[in-house]
Design a protein around this motif. Sequence first.
Motif, short mmCIF file in Angstrom:
data_model
loop_
_atom_site.label_atom_id
_atom_site.label_comp_id
_atom_site.label_asym_id
_atom_site.label_seq_id
_atom_site.Cartn_x
_atom_site.Cartn_y
_atom_site.Cartn_z
N GLN A 1 0.83 -1.21 0.00
CA GLN A 1 0.00 0.00 0.00
C GLN A 1 0.87 1.26 0.00
O GLN A 1 0.52 2.27 -0.62
CB GLN A 1 -0.90 0.00 1.23
CG GLN A 1 -2.02 -1.04 1.23
CD GLN A 1 -3.10 -0.70 0.24
OE1 GLN A 1 -3.20 -1.31 -0.83
NE2 GLN A 1 -3.92 0.27 0.58
N GLU A 2 1.99 1.19 0.69
CA GLU A 2 2.84 2.36 0.86
C GLU A 2 3.69 2.66 -0.38
O GLU A 2 3.85 3.83 -0.77
CB GLU A 2 3.76 2.16 2.08
CG GLU A 2 4.74 3.29 2.34
CD GLU A 2 4.10 4.56 2.88
OE1 GLU A 2 4.81 5.58 2.96
OE2 GLU A 2 2.90 4.52 3.23
N ILE A 3 4.26 1.63 -1.02
CA ILE A 3 5.21 1.88 -2.11
C ILE A 3 4.65 1.53 -3.48
O ILE A 3 5.29 1.81 -4.50
CB ILE A 3 6.53 1.11 -1.89
CG1 ILE A 3 6.33 -0.41 -1.99
CG2 ILE A 3 7.15 1.49 -0.55
CD1 ILE A 3 7.61 -1.21 -1.88
N GLY A 4 3.47 0.92 -3.54
CA GLY A 4 2.86 0.56 -4.81
C GLY A 4 3.17 -0.87 -5.22
O GLY A 4 4.18 -1.44 -4.82
N ALA A 5 2.29 -1.44 -6.04
CA ALA A 5 2.40 -2.85 -6.41
C ALA A 5 3.66 -3.15 -7.21
O ALA A 5 4.29 -4.20 -7.01
CB ALA A 5 1.16 -3.27 -7.19
N ALA A 13 6.69 -1.58 -7.24
CA ALA A 13 7.89 -1.56 -6.38
C ALA A 13 7.88 -2.75 -5.43
O ALA A 13 8.92 -3.35 -5.17
CB ALA A 13 7.96 -0.25 -5.60
N PHE A 14 6.70 -3.09 -4.93
CA PHE A 14 6.60 -4.23 -4.02
C PHE A 14 7.05 -5.52 -4.71
O PHE A 14 7.80 -6.31 -4.14
CB PHE A 14 5.17 -4.38 -3.50
CG PHE A 14 4.97 -5.57 -2.61
CD1 PHE A 14 5.36 -5.53 -1.27
CD2 PHE A 14 4.42 -6.74 -3.10
CE1 PHE A 14 5.20 -6.63 -0.45
CE2 PHE A 14 4.25 -7.85 -2.28
CZ PHE A 14 4.64 -7.80 -0.95
N GLN A 15 6.62 -5.72 -5.96
CA GLN A 15 7.02 -6.93 -6.66
C GLN A 15 8.53 -6.95 -6.90
O GLN A 15 9.17 -8.00 -6.84
CB GLN A 15 6.28 -7.06 -7.99
CG GLN A 15 6.55 -8.40 -8.68
CD GLN A 15 5.70 -8.60 -9.91
OE1 GLN A 15 5.42 -7.66 -10.65
NE2 GLN A 15 5.30 -9.84 -10.16
N ARG A 16 9.13 -5.79 -7.14
CA ARG A 16 10.58 -5.73 -7.31
C ARG A 16 11.29 -6.11 -6.01
O ARG A 16 12.33 -6.78 -6.03
CB ARG A 16 11.01 -4.33 -7.76
CG ARG A 16 10.57 -3.99 -9.18
CD ARG A 16 11.36 -2.80 -9.74
NE ARG A 16 11.21 -1.59 -8.94
CZ ARG A 16 10.25 -0.70 -9.10
NH1 ARG A 16 9.31 -0.89 -10.03
NH2 ARG A 16 10.20 0.40 -8.35
N VAL A 17 10.74 -5.68 -4.88
CA VAL A 17 11.30 -6.07 -3.58
C VAL A 17 11.27 -7.59 -3.43
O VAL A 17 12.28 -8.21 -3.05
CB VAL A 17 10.52 -5.42 -2.42
CG1 VAL A 17 10.95 -6.01 -1.08
CG2 VAL A 17 10.73 -3.90 -2.41
N LEU A 46 16.59 -3.57 1.88
CA LEU A 46 16.26 -3.84 0.49
C LEU A 46 15.01 -3.07 0.07
O LEU A 46 14.97 -2.48 -1.02
CB LEU A 46 16.06 -5.33 0.29
CG LEU A 46 15.58 -5.76 -1.11
CD1 LEU A 46 16.58 -5.35 -2.17
CD2 LEU A 46 15.35 -7.27 -1.15
N ALA A 47 14.00 -3.07 0.91
CA ALA A 47 12.77 -2.33 0.58
C ALA A 47 13.07 -0.85 0.40
O ALA A 47 12.52 -0.20 -0.50
CB ALA A 47 11.74 -2.56 1.67
N SER A 48 13.93 -0.31 1.25
CA SER A 48 14.28 1.11 1.16
C SER A 48 15.02 1.41 -0.14
O SER A 48 14.72 2.41 -0.83
CB SER A 48 15.14 1.52 2.36
OG SER A 48 14.43 1.37 3.58
N ARG A 49 15.99 0.57 -0.49
CA ARG A 49 16.73 0.78 -1.74
C ARG A 49 15.80 0.71 -2.94
O ARG A 49 15.91 1.51 -3.88
CB ARG A 49 17.84 -0.26 -1.89
CG ARG A 49 18.95 -0.17 -0.86
CD ARG A 49 20.20 -0.89 -1.34
NE ARG A 49 19.95 -2.21 -1.90
CZ ARG A 49 19.93 -3.34 -1.23
NH1 ARG A 49 20.12 -3.33 0.10
NH2 ARG A 49 19.72 -4.50 -1.84
#
Length: 500
Positions: free
Chosen positions: A419-423, A425-429, A450-453
């Motif tokens: 919800q915070e970073i978008g779908a 970016a989340f999948q890339r994490v 990793l999530a921050s980067r």
Amino acid sequence: MPLTSRRLRAALLAAASATLVAATLPAPQPLGIGDPLFPYLGNPGYDVLTYDLAFTYSGDNTKPLDAVTKIDALATQPLDRVNLDFTHGEVRSAEINGAEARFVTVGEDLVLTPRKPVKSGTRLRITVNHTSDPGGRGGGWLRTSDGLAMANQADAAHRVFPGNDHPADKAYYTFRVTAPEQLTVVANGLPEGKTRRGPNTTWTYRTHHPMATELAQISIGTSAVVHRQGPRGLPVRDVVPAADREKLEPRLRKTPEQLRWMEEQVGPYPFETYGVLVAGADTGFELETQTLSLFERSLFTRPEYPDWYVESVMVHELAHQWFGNSVSPHRWSDLWLNEGHATWYEARYAEEQTASATSAPAGRSLEERMRSAYTRSDGWRAAGGPPAAPEPPTAGAQISLFRPVVYDGSALILYALRQEIGADAFQRVERAWVSEHRDATATTADFVSLASRTAGRDLTGFLTPWLYGEKTPPMPGHPDWRSEAPAPRHGAPRPLPKPE
């Protein structure tokens, strides 16, 4: 050849020296690597490279198995003694680097004293002749209707074989299991052949990737092994009671498609094979043993379980092959990374299955499930601690570590992150996580980094309350969601709880 006087004096001097060293050492004691949830689990001073485990099974699953455990390790510090986690078996002899070693059991540690101290940076080759007892409770060997299987999570592998029983020390495995010729043996990894001798057959399996002790698996029974292909030619083999082969086929044939679905989410399957092990035992749980997930027979045969539910549980264990097995927790407090992710993909798969269902009651959507989890989250945190800092398990009941907060309570963190970073970016994490830490261990701090980067901004301030807070933070995009703290509720939120 008789001893010369010089050789006799040298031998006597060596014996006296060894006795003197032993007399000056402090009393043996159980050690650990500092895991706050399991203080005496694991052992300092060495890194296990390989296990070679040999078991001889008589055909009676109430009797101890004869066993030989060989460990090849690297000493990471000088060692006057070597501690191994081991209990529930009789030790007959031990060697270190080819020489007999004295041994004593202290607590749940087997403490070996080599003839010569081991220098840091040198190889450490350990051989222990012992028994492996399938009796008693607390995990380890699991008695089935036709033989044995293993259920070692979280701290029960050392009820089966001596070792460094903590996921922080992963190693390669070879299994050599001798059993009556009418039985079938399957273990983690791929087969390396079998040898018939009289009425017995010795089966050999070897892993191609490192594995945590808690994920070891051996199945011995009157089993059928069903072979099929997964994505990119991956060998898939299911191990089922021979009498149930046709009855279970409608469930088992779903595995290749589930593998393809998971690869679409996070990338290539990380191991050399996969399959389902169906055990004739009432366990009340399923278990993600590496390359061969353990399921109790009733999950596939009870008519009240709808297809979408059974298949989503299968995906839960499959997802663990990436999250928990390939990328293992560095400490048991990192368990939320295993269970939160497995629950996340279980819920997403169930949502897709029920969306396409034309009959039978459908399960909840992902958002509905997360909203329900959010409502209960404060209560789960009060009962068992926050997801990344769980309360220790109840003494004598280590399985109690697997509380609702590490399942849906932890999947809720992933939902909040998306919800915070978008779908996108989340999948890339997710993809980067299983790629960068493949065949290794990782921590909660590694995930936050990793999530921050990936997001291009520091998410520490956002994720810390979700990971460690006593109260559940506001959910991005859902300001109307509220969490309550009812009386503590124990047990997993779905009807078939599982201890991992």
